[in-house]
Design an enzyme around this catalytic site. Sequence first.
Site, PDB file in Angstrom:
ATOM      1  N   LYS A 184     -43.879  -5.331 -24.205  1.00  0.00           N
ATOM      2  CA  LYS A 184     -43.887  -6.022 -22.909  1.00  0.00           C
ATOM      3  C   LYS A 184     -45.240  -5.842 -22.225  1.00  0.00           C
ATOM      4  O   LYS A 184     -45.777  -6.774 -21.627  1.00  0.00           O
ATOM      5  CB  LYS A 184     -42.746  -5.489 -22.025  1.00  0.00           C
ATOM      6  CG  LYS A 184     -41.368  -5.965 -22.490  1.00  0.00           C
ATOM      7  CD  LYS A 184     -40.224  -5.217 -21.831  1.00  0.00           C
ATOM      8  CE  LYS A 184     -38.903  -5.581 -22.528  1.00  0.00           C
ATOM      9  NZ  LYS A 184     -37.758  -4.774 -22.081  1.00  0.00           N
ATOM     10  N   GLN A 235     -35.936   0.141 -18.486  1.00  0.00           N
ATOM     11  CA  GLN A 235     -35.607   0.002 -19.913  1.00  0.00           C
ATOM     12  C   GLN A 235     -34.298   0.733 -20.225  1.00  0.00           C
ATOM     13  O   GLN A 235     -34.155   1.909 -19.913  1.00  0.00           O
ATOM     14  CB  GLN A 235     -36.772   0.551 -20.768  1.00  0.00           C
ATOM     15  CG  GLN A 235     -36.605   0.321 -22.249  1.00  0.00           C
ATOM     16  CD  GLN A 235     -36.588  -1.171 -22.625  1.00  0.00           C
ATOM     17  OE1 GLN A 235     -37.414  -1.949 -22.172  1.00  0.00           O
ATOM     18  NE2 GLN A 235     -35.626  -1.554 -23.460  1.00  0.00           N
ATOM     19  N   ASP A 270     -35.155  -8.927 -15.037  1.00  0.00           N
ATOM     20  CA  ASP A 270     -34.274  -8.884 -16.204  1.00  0.00           C
ATOM     21  C   ASP A 270     -33.015  -9.716 -15.957  1.00  0.00           C
ATOM     22  O   ASP A 270     -32.293 -10.044 -16.900  1.00  0.00           O
ATOM     23  CB  ASP A 270     -33.844  -7.430 -16.492  1.00  0.00           C
ATOM     24  CG  ASP A 270     -34.612  -6.815 -17.656  1.00  0.00           C
ATOM     25  OD1 ASP A 270     -35.143  -7.579 -18.482  1.00  0.00           O
ATOM     26  OD2 ASP A 270     -34.660  -5.571 -17.734  1.00  0.00           O
TER      27      ASP A 270
END
Length: 297
Positions: A53, A97, A120
Amino acid sequence: MFQLIDGKATSTTIKDEIAEEVIQLVKNGGKVPHLAAILVGHDGASETYVASKERSCSKVGFISTVIRLEDSITETELLEKVNEINKDPDIDGLIVQLPLPKHINEQKVIEAILPEKDVDGFHPVNVGKMVIGLPGFISATPAGILELLKRYRIKTSGKSCVVIGRSNIVGKPMSILLSQKTEFGNATVTLCHSRTPNLKEVCAQADIIIAALGKAEFLTADMVKEGAVVIDVGITRVKSEKTKSGWKLLGDVKFDEVAPKCSYITPVPGGVGPMTIVSLLRNTLLASKKEIYKGIS
Ligand code: NAD
Protein backbone atom coordinates in the site's frame (compact mmCIF):
# COMPACT_ATOMS: atom_id res chain seq x y z
CA MET A 1 -11.81 -18.90 -26.05
CA PHE A 2 -11.87 -17.12 -22.71
CA GLN A 3 -10.69 -13.57 -22.13
CA LEU A 4 -8.38 -12.98 -19.21
CA ILE A 5 -9.39 -10.07 -16.99
CA ASP A 6 -6.06 -8.44 -16.37
CA GLY A 7 -6.27 -6.76 -12.97
CA LYS A 8 -2.60 -5.85 -12.99
CA ALA A 9 -2.76 -3.92 -16.27
CA THR A 10 -6.09 -2.32 -15.31
CA SER A 11 -4.70 -1.25 -11.95
CA THR A 12 -1.67 0.30 -13.65
CA THR A 13 -3.95 2.31 -15.95
CA ILE A 14 -6.02 3.50 -12.99
CA LYS A 15 -2.91 4.39 -10.97
CA ASP A 16 -1.76 6.54 -13.90
CA GLU A 17 -5.17 8.22 -13.93
CA ILE A 18 -5.00 8.88 -10.18
CA ALA A 19 -1.41 10.22 -10.44
CA GLU A 20 -2.56 12.63 -13.14
CA GLU A 21 -5.49 13.75 -10.97
CA VAL A 22 -3.12 14.40 -8.07
CA ILE A 23 -0.90 16.56 -10.31
CA GLN A 24 -3.92 18.59 -11.42
CA LEU A 25 -5.24 18.82 -7.86
CA VAL A 26 -1.97 20.22 -6.55
CA LYS A 27 -1.63 22.57 -9.55
CA ASN A 28 -5.01 24.00 -8.62
CA GLY A 29 -3.90 24.63 -5.05
CA GLY A 30 -5.36 21.43 -3.60
CA LYS A 31 -3.77 19.25 -0.97
CA VAL A 32 -1.64 16.14 -1.58
CA PRO A 33 -3.74 13.15 -0.41
CA HIS A 34 -2.37 11.53 2.74
CA LEU A 35 -3.09 7.94 3.80
CA ALA A 36 -2.16 6.67 7.25
CA ALA A 37 -1.94 2.98 8.09
CA ILE A 38 -1.76 1.55 11.58
CA LEU A 39 0.13 -1.73 11.77
CA VAL A 40 0.02 -3.58 15.07
CA GLY A 41 2.60 -6.32 15.66
CA HIS A 42 4.81 -8.10 13.13
CA ASP A 43 2.56 -10.44 11.16
CA GLY A 44 4.33 -11.25 7.89
CA ALA A 45 1.29 -11.02 5.61
CA SER A 46 0.18 -7.73 7.20
CA GLU A 47 3.70 -6.30 6.77
CA THR A 48 3.59 -7.27 3.08
CA TYR A 49 0.14 -5.71 2.54
CA VAL A 50 1.10 -2.45 4.25
CA ALA A 51 4.39 -2.22 2.33
CA SER A 52 2.52 -2.73 -0.92
CA LYS A 53 0.00 0.00 0.00
CA GLU A 54 2.91 2.34 0.82
CA ARG A 55 4.52 1.65 -2.58
CA SER A 56 1.25 2.29 -4.38
CA CYS A 57 0.77 5.59 -2.52
CA SER A 58 4.18 6.83 -3.54
CA LYS A 59 3.55 5.73 -7.14
CA VAL A 60 0.50 8.00 -7.44
CA GLY A 61 2.05 10.89 -5.52
CA PHE A 62 0.24 10.46 -2.19
CA ILE A 63 1.86 10.91 1.18
CA SER A 64 1.70 7.77 3.29
CA THR A 65 2.47 7.28 6.94
CA VAL A 66 2.77 3.93 8.64
CA ILE A 67 2.26 3.93 12.38
CA ARG A 68 3.89 0.81 13.79
CA LEU A 69 2.71 -0.33 17.19
CA GLU A 70 3.81 -3.31 19.27
CA ASP A 71 1.26 -6.06 19.79
CA SER A 72 1.48 -5.43 23.52
CA ILE A 73 -0.47 -2.18 22.97
CA THR A 74 -3.74 -2.01 24.91
CA GLU A 75 -7.09 -1.46 23.24
CA THR A 76 -7.40 1.93 24.96
CA GLU A 77 -4.00 3.05 23.67
CA LEU A 78 -4.90 1.98 20.13
CA LEU A 79 -8.24 3.79 20.31
CA GLU A 80 -6.40 6.92 21.49
CA LYS A 81 -4.08 6.67 18.48
CA VAL A 82 -7.07 6.36 16.13
CA ASN A 83 -8.64 9.38 17.78
CA GLU A 84 -5.44 11.39 17.37
CA ILE A 85 -5.41 10.64 13.62
CA ASN A 86 -9.13 11.41 13.36
CA LYS A 87 -8.31 14.91 14.62
CA ASP A 88 -5.26 15.42 12.39
CA PRO A 89 -6.40 17.65 9.50
CA ASP A 90 -3.40 16.63 7.40
CA ILE A 91 -4.41 12.94 7.26
CA ASP A 92 -7.25 12.20 4.83
CA GLY A 93 -7.63 8.44 5.13
CA LEU A 94 -6.89 5.92 7.87
CA ILE A 95 -6.69 2.16 7.66
CA VAL A 96 -6.00 -0.22 10.50
CA GLN A 97 -4.42 -3.37 9.11
CA LEU A 98 -6.33 -6.45 10.22
CA PRO A 99 -6.13 -8.86 11.95
CA LEU A 100 -5.44 -7.23 15.30
CA PRO A 101 -4.11 -9.12 18.33
CA LYS A 102 -6.78 -11.18 20.11
CA HIS A 103 -7.01 -8.86 23.16
CA ILE A 104 -8.22 -6.00 20.95
CA ASN A 105 -11.83 -5.78 19.78
CA GLU A 106 -11.55 -5.17 16.02
CA GLN A 107 -15.09 -3.92 15.65
CA LYS A 108 -14.52 -1.30 18.36
CA VAL A 109 -11.44 -0.06 16.52
CA ILE A 110 -13.24 0.05 13.14
CA GLU A 111 -16.07 2.04 14.71
CA ALA A 112 -13.59 4.50 16.25
CA ILE A 113 -12.39 5.64 12.80
CA LEU A 114 -14.24 8.70 11.51
CA PRO A 115 -16.49 7.55 8.62
CA GLU A 116 -15.04 10.42 6.53
CA LYS A 117 -11.55 8.91 6.94
CA ASP A 118 -12.62 5.25 6.75
CA VAL A 119 -11.18 4.60 3.27
CA ASP A 120 -11.41 0.83 3.82
CA GLY A 121 -15.20 1.28 3.96
CA PHE A 122 -15.56 -0.98 7.02
CA HIS A 123 -17.32 1.51 9.35
CA PRO A 124 -21.04 0.69 9.86
CA VAL A 125 -21.94 4.18 8.55
CA ASN A 126 -20.21 3.46 5.24
CA VAL A 127 -21.62 -0.08 5.11
CA GLY A 128 -25.12 1.30 5.79
CA LYS A 129 -24.76 3.94 3.08
CA MET A 130 -23.66 1.30 0.61
CA VAL A 131 -26.65 -0.90 1.47
CA ILE A 132 -29.18 1.84 0.76
CA GLY A 133 -27.30 3.14 -2.27
CA LEU A 134 -26.01 6.42 -0.81
CA PRO A 135 -22.52 7.74 -1.60
CA GLY A 136 -19.95 6.48 0.88
CA PHE A 137 -16.69 4.59 0.94
CA ILE A 138 -17.16 1.11 -0.48
CA SER A 139 -15.02 -1.75 0.77
CA ALA A 140 -11.97 -1.90 -1.49
CA THR A 141 -12.20 -5.46 -2.84
CA PRO A 142 -15.86 -5.34 -4.00
CA ALA A 143 -15.25 -1.84 -5.37
CA GLY A 144 -12.26 -3.18 -7.32
CA ILE A 145 -14.31 -6.06 -8.73
CA LEU A 146 -17.05 -3.66 -9.87
CA GLU A 147 -14.39 -1.53 -11.55
CA LEU A 148 -13.09 -4.59 -13.43
CA LEU A 149 -16.61 -5.49 -14.61
CA LYS A 150 -17.06 -1.88 -15.72
CA ARG A 151 -13.76 -1.60 -17.58
CA TYR A 152 -14.31 -4.93 -19.37
CA ARG A 153 -17.92 -3.92 -20.14
CA ILE A 154 -19.24 -7.13 -18.60
CA LYS A 155 -23.01 -6.89 -18.33
CA THR A 156 -24.51 -7.80 -14.97
CA SER A 157 -28.07 -6.58 -15.50
CA GLY A 158 -30.54 -9.48 -15.49
CA LYS A 159 -27.73 -12.00 -14.99
CA SER A 160 -27.73 -14.76 -12.47
CA CYS A 161 -24.83 -14.19 -10.11
CA VAL A 162 -23.47 -16.44 -7.37
CA VAL A 163 -21.21 -15.05 -4.65
CA ILE A 164 -19.42 -17.71 -2.57
CA GLY A 165 -18.46 -16.40 0.88
CA ARG A 166 -20.30 -14.01 3.17
CA SER A 167 -17.52 -12.01 4.84
CA ASN A 168 -18.24 -8.40 5.78
CA ILE A 169 -15.39 -7.15 3.60
CA VAL A 170 -15.97 -9.14 0.40
CA GLY A 171 -18.91 -11.54 -0.03
CA LYS A 172 -21.69 -9.63 1.73
CA PRO A 173 -21.00 -6.19 0.20
CA MET A 174 -20.39 -7.79 -3.21
CA SER A 175 -23.80 -9.47 -3.14
CA ILE A 176 -25.47 -6.16 -2.25
CA LEU A 177 -23.64 -4.11 -4.88
CA LEU A 178 -24.46 -6.59 -7.64
CA SER A 179 -28.14 -6.50 -6.75
CA GLN A 180 -28.38 -2.67 -6.54
CA LYS A 181 -30.39 -0.77 -9.12
CA THR A 182 -27.27 0.45 -10.97
CA GLU A 183 -25.65 -0.14 -14.34
CA PHE A 184 -23.23 -2.72 -12.95
CA GLY A 185 -25.82 -4.13 -10.56
CA ASN A 186 -29.32 -5.35 -11.40
CA ALA A 187 -28.19 -8.97 -11.13
CA THR A 188 -30.17 -11.72 -9.43
CA VAL A 189 -27.76 -12.67 -6.68
CA THR A 190 -27.43 -15.87 -4.66
CA LEU A 191 -25.11 -15.60 -1.67
CA CYS A 192 -23.59 -18.98 -0.79
CA HIS A 193 -21.62 -19.93 2.30
CA SER A 194 -20.35 -22.87 4.30
CA ARG A 195 -23.91 -24.05 5.08
CA THR A 196 -25.12 -24.02 1.46
CA PRO A 197 -25.94 -27.69 0.75
CA ASN A 198 -26.24 -27.71 -3.05
CA LEU A 199 -23.40 -25.36 -3.96
CA LYS A 200 -22.42 -27.26 -7.09
CA GLU A 201 -25.93 -27.04 -8.60
CA VAL A 202 -26.29 -23.37 -7.62
CA CYS A 203 -22.95 -22.45 -9.20
CA ALA A 204 -23.60 -24.50 -12.33
CA GLN A 205 -26.56 -22.28 -13.30
CA ALA A 206 -24.72 -18.97 -12.71
CA ASP A 207 -23.78 -16.46 -15.42
CA ILE A 208 -21.29 -14.84 -13.04
CA ILE A 209 -19.47 -16.49 -10.13
CA ILE A 210 -17.52 -14.52 -7.52
CA ALA A 211 -15.44 -16.98 -5.48
CA ALA A 212 -14.43 -15.50 -2.12
CA LEU A 213 -14.17 -18.34 0.33
CA GLY A 214 -10.43 -18.76 0.83
CA LYS A 215 -10.18 -22.43 -0.14
CA ALA A 216 -7.49 -23.07 -2.73
CA GLU A 217 -8.78 -24.37 -6.10
CA PHE A 218 -12.25 -25.04 -4.66
CA LEU A 219 -14.23 -24.12 -7.80
CA THR A 220 -13.85 -26.88 -10.36
CA ALA A 221 -14.98 -27.15 -13.99
CA ASP A 222 -18.06 -29.25 -13.15
CA MET A 223 -19.39 -26.31 -11.07
CA VAL A 224 -19.20 -23.80 -13.92
CA LYS A 225 -21.49 -23.44 -16.91
CA GLU A 226 -20.19 -22.83 -20.43
CA GLY A 227 -19.61 -19.09 -21.05
CA ALA A 228 -19.70 -18.02 -17.39
CA VAL A 229 -17.73 -15.07 -15.98
CA VAL A 230 -15.55 -16.16 -13.06
CA ILE A 231 -13.99 -13.72 -10.60
CA ASP A 232 -11.47 -15.29 -8.22
CA VAL A 233 -10.96 -13.37 -4.97
CA GLY A 234 -9.22 -16.08 -2.97
CA ILE A 235 -5.59 -15.89 -1.97
CA THR A 236 -4.02 -18.91 -0.32
CA ARG A 237 -0.29 -19.13 0.19
CA VAL A 238 1.03 -22.64 -0.41
CA LYS A 239 4.53 -24.08 -0.35
CA SER A 240 6.21 -24.50 -3.72
CA GLU A 241 9.54 -25.92 -4.76
CA LYS A 242 9.30 -24.17 -8.12
CA THR A 243 9.53 -20.59 -6.85
CA LYS A 244 12.49 -18.70 -5.42
CA SER A 245 10.50 -17.57 -2.39
CA GLY A 246 9.48 -21.16 -1.57
CA TRP A 247 5.75 -20.42 -1.81
CA LYS A 248 3.12 -19.45 -4.36
CA LEU A 249 -0.37 -17.97 -4.33
CA LEU A 250 -3.43 -19.99 -5.27
CA GLY A 251 -6.92 -18.68 -5.91
CA ASP A 252 -10.27 -20.27 -5.06
CA VAL A 253 -10.64 -21.42 -8.68
CA LYS A 254 -8.96 -24.38 -10.34
CA PHE A 255 -7.88 -22.08 -13.13
CA ASP A 256 -6.55 -24.55 -15.72
CA GLU A 257 -9.75 -26.58 -15.92
CA VAL A 258 -12.26 -23.74 -15.33
CA ALA A 259 -10.81 -21.12 -17.71
CA PRO A 260 -11.61 -22.99 -20.97
CA LYS A 261 -15.33 -22.96 -20.03
CA CYS A 262 -15.41 -19.23 -19.26
CA SER A 263 -16.10 -16.11 -21.31
CA TYR A 264 -14.04 -14.06 -18.83
CA ILE A 265 -11.90 -15.08 -15.85
CA THR A 266 -9.50 -13.37 -13.43
CA PRO A 267 -6.12 -14.96 -12.67
CA VAL A 268 -4.45 -15.26 -9.26
CA PRO A 269 -2.18 -13.42 -8.82
CA GLY A 270 -2.81 -10.41 -11.05
CA GLY A 271 -6.62 -10.32 -10.96
CA VAL A 272 -8.60 -8.92 -8.07
CA GLY A 273 -5.62 -8.28 -5.73
CA PRO A 274 -4.12 -5.25 -7.54
CA MET A 275 -7.62 -3.75 -7.91
CA THR A 276 -8.14 -3.80 -4.15
CA ILE A 277 -5.21 -1.45 -3.61
CA VAL A 278 -6.35 0.81 -6.41
CA SER A 279 -9.79 1.16 -4.80
CA LEU A 280 -8.13 2.15 -1.56
CA LEU A 281 -6.18 4.84 -3.43
CA ARG A 282 -9.35 6.10 -5.10
CA ASN A 283 -11.16 6.27 -1.77
CA THR A 284 -8.23 8.22 -0.31
CA LEU A 285 -8.28 10.67 -3.21
CA LEU A 286 -12.00 11.22 -2.68
CA ALA A 287 -11.45 11.62 1.05
CA SER A 288 -8.82 14.28 0.43
CA LYS A 289 -11.16 16.16 -1.87
CA LYS A 290 -13.78 15.93 0.88
CA GLU A 291 -15.92 14.01 -1.55
CA ILE A 292 -17.20 10.60 -0.85
CA TYR A 293 -17.33 7.65 -3.16
CA LYS A 294 -20.05 8.49 -5.61
CA GLY A 295 -19.67 5.75 -8.16
CA ILE A 296 -21.69 2.71 -7.29
CA SER A 297 -22.65 2.49 -10.96
P1 NAD B 1 -13.49 -15.16 5.25
O1 NAD B 1 -12.22 -15.94 5.26
O2 NAD B 1 -13.78 -14.23 6.37
O3 NAD B 1 -14.73 -16.13 5.15
C1 NAD B 1 -14.82 -17.16 4.22
C2 NAD B 1 -16.27 -17.30 3.78
O4 NAD B 1 -16.35 -18.42 2.91
C3 NAD B 1 -17.24 -17.54 4.91
O5 NAD B 1 -18.33 -16.66 4.74
C4 NAD B 1 -17.68 -18.99 4.75
O6 NAD B 1 -19.06 -19.18 5.03
C5 NAD B 1 -17.42 -19.25 3.28
N1 NAD B 1 -17.01 -20.65 3.09
C6 NAD B 1 -16.01 -21.31 3.70
N2 NAD B 1 -15.96 -22.58 3.26
C7 NAD B 1 -16.95 -22.72 2.36
C8 NAD B 1 -17.41 -23.78 1.55
N3 NAD B 1 -16.83 -25.00 1.60
N4 NAD B 1 -18.45 -23.56 0.72
C9 NAD B 1 -19.04 -22.36 0.66
N5 NAD B 1 -18.64 -21.30 1.39
C10 NAD B 1 -17.62 -21.49 2.22
O7 NAD B 1 -13.61 -14.40 3.84
P2 NAD B 1 -12.76 -13.19 3.23
O8 NAD B 1 -12.07 -12.41 4.30
O9 NAD B 1 -13.69 -12.54 2.30
O10 NAD B 1 -11.61 -13.95 2.42
C11 NAD B 1 -11.88 -14.91 1.41
C12 NAD B 1 -10.67 -15.10 0.55
O11 NAD B 1 -10.43 -13.93 -0.20
C13 NAD B 1 -9.37 -15.38 1.31
O12 NAD B 1 -8.57 -16.25 0.55
C14 NAD B 1 -8.71 -14.01 1.37
O13 NAD B 1 -7.31 -14.10 1.48
C15 NAD B 1 -9.12 -13.45 0.03
N6 NAD B 1 -9.14 -11.98 -0.07
C16 NAD B 1 -8.56 -11.45 -1.15
C17 NAD B 1 -8.57 -10.09 -1.34
C18 NAD B 1 -7.94 -9.52 -2.56
O14 NAD B 1 -7.63 -8.35 -2.59
N7 NAD B 1 -7.75 -10.32 -3.61
C19 NAD B 1 -9.18 -9.26 -0.39
C20 NAD B 1 -9.81 -9.86 0.71
C21 NAD B 1 -9.79 -11.23 0.86
